[in-house]
Structure formats: structure tokens, C-alpha cells
Design an enzyme around this catalytic site. Structure first.
Site, short mmCIF file in Angstrom:
data_model
loop_
_atom_site.label_atom_id
_atom_site.label_comp_id
_atom_site.label_asym_id
_atom_site.label_seq_id
_atom_site.Cartn_x
_atom_site.Cartn_y
_atom_site.Cartn_z
N GLY A 11 22.93 25.71 10.51
CA GLY A 11 22.26 25.76 11.82
C GLY A 11 21.54 27.09 12.00
N ARG A 25 12.29 44.61 4.65
CA ARG A 25 11.68 45.95 4.73
C ARG A 25 12.58 47.02 4.10
NH1 ARG A 25 8.14 45.70 10.09
NH2 ARG A 25 6.68 44.12 9.30
N ARG A 72 20.38 21.58 5.93
CA ARG A 72 21.72 21.24 5.44
C ARG A 72 21.46 20.44 4.16
NH1 ARG A 72 24.76 22.97 10.04
NH2 ARG A 72 23.88 22.25 11.99
N ASP A 103 29.94 29.39 7.85
CA ASP A 103 30.97 29.28 6.80
C ASP A 103 30.57 28.32 5.68
OD1 ASP A 103 31.32 27.12 8.56
OD2 ASP A 103 33.42 26.87 7.96
N THR A 126 25.16 32.54 12.89
CA THR A 126 25.52 31.28 13.55
C THR A 126 25.85 31.58 15.00
OG1 THR A 126 27.23 29.56 13.76
CG2 THR A 126 27.88 31.53 12.59
N ASP A 128 28.00 30.06 16.64
CA ASP A 128 29.37 29.64 16.93
C ASP A 128 30.41 30.77 16.99
OD1 ASP A 128 28.37 27.07 16.94
OD2 ASP A 128 28.99 26.62 14.89
N ASP A 130 32.39 31.68 14.70
CA ASP A 130 33.61 31.04 14.21
C ASP A 130 34.09 31.60 12.87
OD1 ASP A 130 31.45 30.10 12.79
OD2 ASP A 130 32.04 28.00 12.85
N ARG A 172 30.95 24.05 17.84
CA ARG A 172 31.65 23.22 16.85
C ARG A 172 33.15 23.24 17.14
NH1 ARG A 172 29.35 23.40 10.78
NH2 ARG A 172 27.48 22.71 11.83
N GLU A 188 35.40 28.70 36.86
CA GLU A 188 36.81 28.60 37.25
C GLU A 188 37.68 28.11 36.09
OE1 GLU A 188 34.48 27.45 39.42
OE2 GLU A 188 34.80 28.86 41.07
N GLU A 223 32.28 22.06 23.10
CA GLU A 223 32.06 20.70 22.58
C GLU A 223 33.21 20.19 21.72
OE1 GLU A 223 28.66 20.45 19.96
OE2 GLU A 223 29.29 22.16 18.77
N ILE A 251 19.14 23.82 23.28
CA ILE A 251 18.49 24.93 23.99
C ILE A 251 19.20 26.24 23.65
CG2 ILE A 251 18.24 25.94 26.31
CD1 ILE A 251 17.62 23.09 27.30
N ARG A 253 20.50 27.11 20.94
CA ARG A 253 20.27 27.57 19.57
C ARG A 253 18.96 28.34 19.43
NH1 ARG A 253 22.41 23.70 15.69
NH2 ARG A 253 20.44 23.66 14.59
P1 ADP Z 1 26.83 26.61 8.35
O1 ADP Z 1 26.44 27.49 7.24
O2 ADP Z 1 26.15 26.95 9.63
O3 ADP Z 1 28.35 26.49 8.49
P2 ADP Z 1 26.81 23.97 7.09
O4 ADP Z 1 28.29 23.77 7.18
O5 ADP Z 1 25.94 22.81 7.41
O6 ADP Z 1 26.29 25.15 8.05
O7 ADP Z 1 26.50 24.48 5.62
C1 ADP Z 1 25.18 24.80 5.22
C2 ADP Z 1 24.96 24.35 3.80
O8 ADP Z 1 25.81 25.06 2.92
C3 ADP Z 1 25.28 22.88 3.50
O9 ADP Z 1 24.23 22.03 3.86
C4 ADP Z 1 25.46 22.91 2.00
O10 ADP Z 1 24.24 22.95 1.33
C5 ADP Z 1 26.17 24.26 1.80
N1 ADP Z 1 27.61 24.06 1.77
C6 ADP Z 1 28.44 23.79 2.80
N2 ADP Z 1 29.71 23.64 2.40
C7 ADP Z 1 29.70 23.81 1.05
C8 ADP Z 1 30.69 23.76 0.03
N3 ADP Z 1 31.98 23.51 0.30
N4 ADP Z 1 30.31 23.99 -1.25
C9 ADP Z 1 29.01 24.25 -1.55
N5 ADP Z 1 28.02 24.29 -0.62
C10 ADP Z 1 28.35 24.08 0.65
O1 F6P Z 2 26.77 25.54 13.94
C1 F6P Z 2 25.82 25.63 14.96
C2 F6P Z 2 25.78 24.35 15.76
O2 F6P Z 2 24.79 24.51 16.77
C3 F6P Z 2 27.11 23.92 16.39
O3 F6P Z 2 27.43 24.65 17.54
C4 F6P Z 2 26.82 22.45 16.65
O4 F6P Z 2 28.03 21.73 16.67
C5 F6P Z 2 25.98 22.06 15.46
O5 F6P Z 2 25.41 23.26 14.94
C6 F6P Z 2 24.88 21.10 15.78
O6 F6P Z 2 24.26 20.75 14.59
P1 F6P Z 2 22.84 19.99 14.52
O7 F6P Z 2 21.79 20.97 14.90
O8 F6P Z 2 22.74 19.55 13.11
O9 F6P Z 2 22.94 18.89 15.52
#
Ligand code: ADP
Ligand code: F6P
Length: 320
Positions: A11, A25, A72, A103, A126, A128, A130, A172, A188, A223, A251, A253
């Protein structure tokens, strides 16, 4: 290392552009060649790589999203996809890769290092927040500020009509956006995945708050914590109040990155380039107690999820 590439993956997050700009740079200033990969790991597989100069990153510092684009890429989760990506890097003579993302992106970077011997460094990008090894990720602060803008608007109309507002925010499986936006927005109730919640207790407390003179209420729902329609109907039923739900969605993001995210992006980018310049690989950059740190990627990913219970308790206290 003299030749590096940068990609954004997963994302998008406000501040990714500021991060690409700073890394580009700083690396150029250190005599390195810099390449930009389009659309994350998909671009590596497809060979979409371009040489970048200082002007390639002009006029992007204030823009949300990522000008390198992101994707992704399920194919990259397989060893075949990773080998194709590594082949592209070898073909361009690229020695190190900066991966900006969450992650999942870091897991991909780790695979590229472990399975194909590519030197990688990760920067957390990200909304998130997280990732347990770092206090903050690039994009989180801006996203929370966007939520605040929404909360301010909702408060205006909810208080005019004496209504209850249920605002669903992203994150997430992580409740940080809801928690920070909830406290800063004077909500609240904050419902997060990390803490068990009791809708009957929330409804009771809404009823009691009415007796104390509160005519409108704000509930922020992460969420990952529950179904907003279900929560809405239970609160409606138990309080007899009008409850209006809003989903902020994508919005939060987008938008121009705020000061915090731009500075964080710059500081992290500099550390990432320094690591590759010194031939250090398999690290992720973070911030702890306002100090830029780096940590082994495997250890960082293995850390148990964090949640700031102290902050959550503050949210509860202030909701009375
Ligand atoms: P984020 O990096 O925001 O957590 P994703 O979980 O969608 O987003 O991961 C981004 C991309 O990283 C995935 O589309 C995939 O290409 C790669 N990826 C995710 N998990 C793995 C994994 N376990 N091993 C290898 N590549 C991964
Ligand atoms: O990881 C960022 C995030 O915006 C999360 O907060 C949300 O759950 C997810 O990505 C939404 O993913 P997508 O843009 O693929 O709908």
C-alpha cells in the site's frame, strides 16, 4: 556499493515520495548510481528500471502516493518470481536495493536476500504503523491527521443533530490509527483489535454520558476490530440514538505528507543509503525514541506486535 535501486511496494503511504527523493539525492551526493524500479516487485520481474538523476525526483516532496508506483505482486512470493527479479538486478549491475513498504514488502526483501543473495535494506512506509521494531512508519502521522480532519467535520454535524458518529479508519490488524486519531480527535470510544471490547458497556456509557449532558458521541473503529454495520446496529438498539457510520477509506492513504513524515522519510533514507554504501545488507531502518536505528530484518519481522496500552488507557480516561 556504488549502484543501487529503490522501489516502493504494498500500500502506498504519504511520504514515500519524500523518501525516494532523499535516498536518491543522498546516494548521488555520495557518488553512487541510482535506479528507480516501477511498481515494486512486479517492476523487478518485468525489468522496469530507470536511471535516476537529481531532477528525476524534483517537485515530488509534497506529493502523496509514490511516483515510482506500487503494486501487490503475488508472483514474487514464489522462488521463480524472486529469481526473475534478481536476474533483472544483475542485468543492470545493481548491487543493492532499498525497499520501501510494510511487513509484506520486508518479507519479500528478506526472500530476495536469503534466496538470491541480493543486498537489501528496508524502510517502513505504511500508514498502518504495524511494525513492532519501529515507533513510527512513514505515512502514519499524515494518515492520522487526515482522520482528524474527518473527525473535526463529523463533530460539527453530529453535535448539531445530537447524533452518535461511528467512524471506521484503516490499519489492517493494527489499532494505532484509531488510537491516535481517537485521542487527538477527542473521541469517546476507540475500538481496536488489540483490546477486547464490550458493546453493551459502550452503549451503557453513551446513555450515562447523555445524563451528564453530552448530546453527541464519537466512536472510532479500527477496521480490523469488528464489523461496523453490526456495531452500529447494536449501539442503535441499546441506546435508541441515531448512529451514523462513516468509512474514511482510501482518503487516509493519500494527501500531502506532513512535516513529521517528510523529516522521518529523509532521516530513514539517509540511514538506508549509508548502510548500502558500507556494504551492509539485510537490515530495516526505524526510529526509536527519536533516534534513527537499524535492525536485522529477520529479527524485526519476528518481533511480537506492539500496542501502547498506556495510550489506550489515556483514551479511556479522557472519554468520561
Ligand atoms: P505491505 O508491504 O504494505 O505489507 P503487502 O503485504 O501487500 O504490503 O506486500 C507487498 C508485496 O510484498 C506483495 O505483493 C508481495 O509481492 C511481497 N510479499 C509479501 N509477502 C511476501 C512473502 N511472504 N514472501 C515474499 N514476498 C512477499
Ligand atoms: O496497509 C495499508 C492499507 O491501507 C490498510 O490499512 C488497508 O487495510 C489496506 O491497505 C487496503 O488495501 P487496498 O488499497 O489494497 O484496498
Amino acid at each position: 556499493m556504488k549502484k543501487i535501486a529503490i522501489l516502493t511496494s504494498g500500500g502506498d503511504a504519504p511520504g514515500m515520495n519524500a523518501c525516494i527523493r532523499a535516498a536518491t539525492r543522498y546516494a548521488l551526493n555520495n557518488g553512487m548510481d541510482v535506479y528507480g524500479v516501477e511498481r515494486g516487485y512486479q517492476g523487478l520481474i518485468d525489468g522496469r528500471i530507470n536511471r535516476m538523476g537529481s531532477r528525476s525526483v524534483s517537485d515530488i516532496i509534497h506529493r502523496g502516493g509514490t511516483f515510482l508506483k506500487t503494486a501487490r505482486c503475488p508472483e514474487f512470493k514464489n522462488i521463480e518470481g524472486q529469481r526473475m527479479a534478481a536476474d533483472t538486478l544483475h542485468a543492470f549491475g545493481i548491487e543493492g536495493l532499498i525497499c520501501i513498504g510494510g511487513d509484506g514488502t520486508f518479507r519479500g526483501a528478506k526472500d530476495l536476500a536469503d534466496n538470491c543473495g541480493i543486498s537489501v535494506v528496508g524502510i517502513p512506509g505504511t500508514i498502518d504503523n504495524d511494525l513492532a521494531y519501529t515507533d513510527f512508519t512513514v505515512g502514519f502521522d499524515t494518515a492520522v491527521n487526515t482522520c482528524l480532519w474527518a473527525i473535526n467535520s463529523l463533530r460539527d454535524t453530529m453535535s448539531s443533530h445530537d447524533r452518535v458518529s461511528l467512524l471506521e479508519v484503516m490499519g489492517r490488524h493494527c489499532g494505532d490509527i484509531a488510537l491516535y486519531a481517537g485521542i487527538a480527535g477527542g473521541a469517546e470510544y476507540v475500538i481496536v483489535p488489540e483490546v477486547k471490547y464490550d458493546l453493551k458497556a459502550i452503549a451503557r456509557s453513551i446513555n450515562q454520558s447523555q445524563k451528564r449532558g453530552k448530546t453527541s458521541n464519537m466512536i472510532i473503529l479500527a477496521e480490523g476490530a469488528g464489523d461496523k454495520d453490526e456495531i452500529c446496529s447494536v449501539i442503535k438498539e441499546l441506546t435508541g440514538r441515531t448512529v451514523k457510520t462513516t468509512t474514511l477509506g482510501h482518503i487516509q492513504r493519500g494527501g500531502s505528507p506532513d512535516m513529521f513524515d517528510r523529516i522521518l522519510a529523509a532521516r530513514m533514507a539517509v540511514r538506508a543509503v549509508d548502510l548500502l554504501k558500507n556494504d551492509v545488507s539485510g537490515r530495516v531502518v526505524g526510529i526509536r525514541n527519536n533516534q534513527i536505528i537499524d535492525e536485522d530484518i529477520t529479527e524485526a519481522l519476528a518481533r511480537p506486535r506492539k500496542f501502547d496500552k498506556e495510550l489506550y488507557d489515556i483514551a479511556l480516561t479522557l472519554s468520561l
